[in-house]
Design a protein around this motif. Structure first.
Motif, mmCIF file in Angstrom:
data_model
loop_
_atom_site.group_PDB
_atom_site.id
_atom_site.type_symbol
_atom_site.label_atom_id
_atom_site.label_comp_id
_atom_site.label_asym_id
_atom_site.label_seq_id
_atom_site.Cartn_x
_atom_site.Cartn_y
_atom_site.Cartn_z
ATOM 1 N N GLN A 175 5.240 -6.208 8.769
ATOM 2 C CA GLN A 175 6.309 -5.032 9.260
ATOM 3 C C GLN A 175 5.705 -4.309 10.476
ATOM 4 O O GLN A 175 4.628 -3.773 10.389
ATOM 5 N N LYS A 200 10.749 -1.694 12.677
ATOM 6 C CA LYS A 200 11.275 -3.082 12.239
ATOM 7 C C LYS A 200 11.399 -3.220 10.786
ATOM 8 O O LYS A 200 10.633 -2.384 10.184
ATOM 9 N N GLU A 201 12.247 -4.055 10.242
ATOM 10 C CA GLU A 201 12.122 -4.440 8.912
ATOM 11 C C GLU A 201 11.069 -5.100 8.500
ATOM 12 O O GLU A 201 10.502 -6.038 9.276
ATOM 13 N N ARG A 202 10.661 -5.147 7.330
ATOM 14 C CA ARG A 202 9.658 -6.068 6.678
ATOM 15 C C ARG A 202 10.217 -7.376 6.445
ATOM 16 O O ARG A 202 11.339 -7.685 6.050
ATOM 17 N N GLU A 203 9.571 -8.356 6.925
ATOM 18 C CA GLU A 203 9.948 -9.711 7.036
ATOM 19 C C GLU A 203 8.916 -10.591 6.306
ATOM 20 O O GLU A 203 7.619 -10.724 6.383
ATOM 21 N N THR A 208 12.013 -15.026 1.530
ATOM 22 C CA THR A 208 11.338 -14.194 2.791
ATOM 23 C C THR A 208 12.135 -12.826 2.664
ATOM 24 O O THR A 208 11.865 -12.044 3.258
ATOM 25 N N ASP A 209 13.016 -12.710 1.763
ATOM 26 C CA ASP A 209 13.833 -11.430 1.485
ATOM 27 C C ASP A 209 12.756 -10.523 0.725
ATOM 28 O O ASP A 209 12.468 -11.161 -0.438
ATOM 29 N N ARG A 210 12.605 -9.468 1.062
ATOM 30 C CA ARG A 210 11.468 -8.727 0.314
ATOM 31 C C ARG A 210 11.987 -8.373 -1.062
ATOM 32 O O ARG A 210 11.168 -7.944 -1.741
ATOM 33 N N LYS A 211 13.241 -8.275 -1.076
ATOM 34 C CA LYS A 211 13.804 -7.968 -2.653
ATOM 35 C C LYS A 211 13.425 -9.032 -3.632
ATOM 36 O O LYS A 211 13.433 -8.734 -4.968
ATOM 37 N N TRP A 232 3.208 -5.564 -4.754
ATOM 38 C CA TRP A 232 3.046 -5.562 -3.084
ATOM 39 C C TRP A 232 1.463 -4.967 -3.102
ATOM 40 O O TRP A 232 1.034 -4.157 -3.977
#
Length: 120
Positions: free
Chosen positions: A36, A40-43, A102-105, A110
């Motif tokens: 991240q 920006k969004e976490r990718e 790769t979607d953090r959901k 973590w």
């Protein structure tokens, strides 16, 4: 609950290399690294399944290499040919399901993150 602890971040010049490590309290079916950058969004960057299958985002394919040592409960990400746009906080993540992405959901666990800074 799975505890993940990252290490190995730092500052390098463009074209340099770093090795990130993630020490896990337990391994899970799917593990990987996300990043991240500020604002920006976490990718998702790279994923590895329990059978060793790996996948990478297009932005790092050919430059980063992900591996896991299930006996030592570690996950390693080798970062080569680094670019300024790779600057970000890198997070280790894990999911108990093979159905990860790769979607953090898709990730359940973590780490706290480690900073990577690449200067031009």
């Amino acid at each position: 609950q799975v505890k993940l602890v990252e290490s190995g971040g730092g500052s390098v010049e463009s074209g340099g290399s770093l090795n990130l490590s993630c020490a896990a309290s337990a391994m899970r079916s799917c593990m990987g690294w996300f990043r991240q950058a500020p604002g920006k969004e976490r990718e998702g960057v790279a994923l590895i399944l329990y059978d060793g299958t790996t996948s990478y985002s297009d932005s790092v394919k050919g430059r980063f290499a992900l591996s896991r040592d299930s006996a030592k409960y570690t996950l390693n990400l080798q970062l080569n040919s680094l670019r300024p746009e790779d600057t970000a906080t890198y997070y280790c993540a894990a999911s108990p399901s093979y159905d990860c992405s790769t979607d953090r959901k898709s990730m359940s666990y973590w780490g706290q993150g480690t900073q990577v800074t690449v200067s031009s």
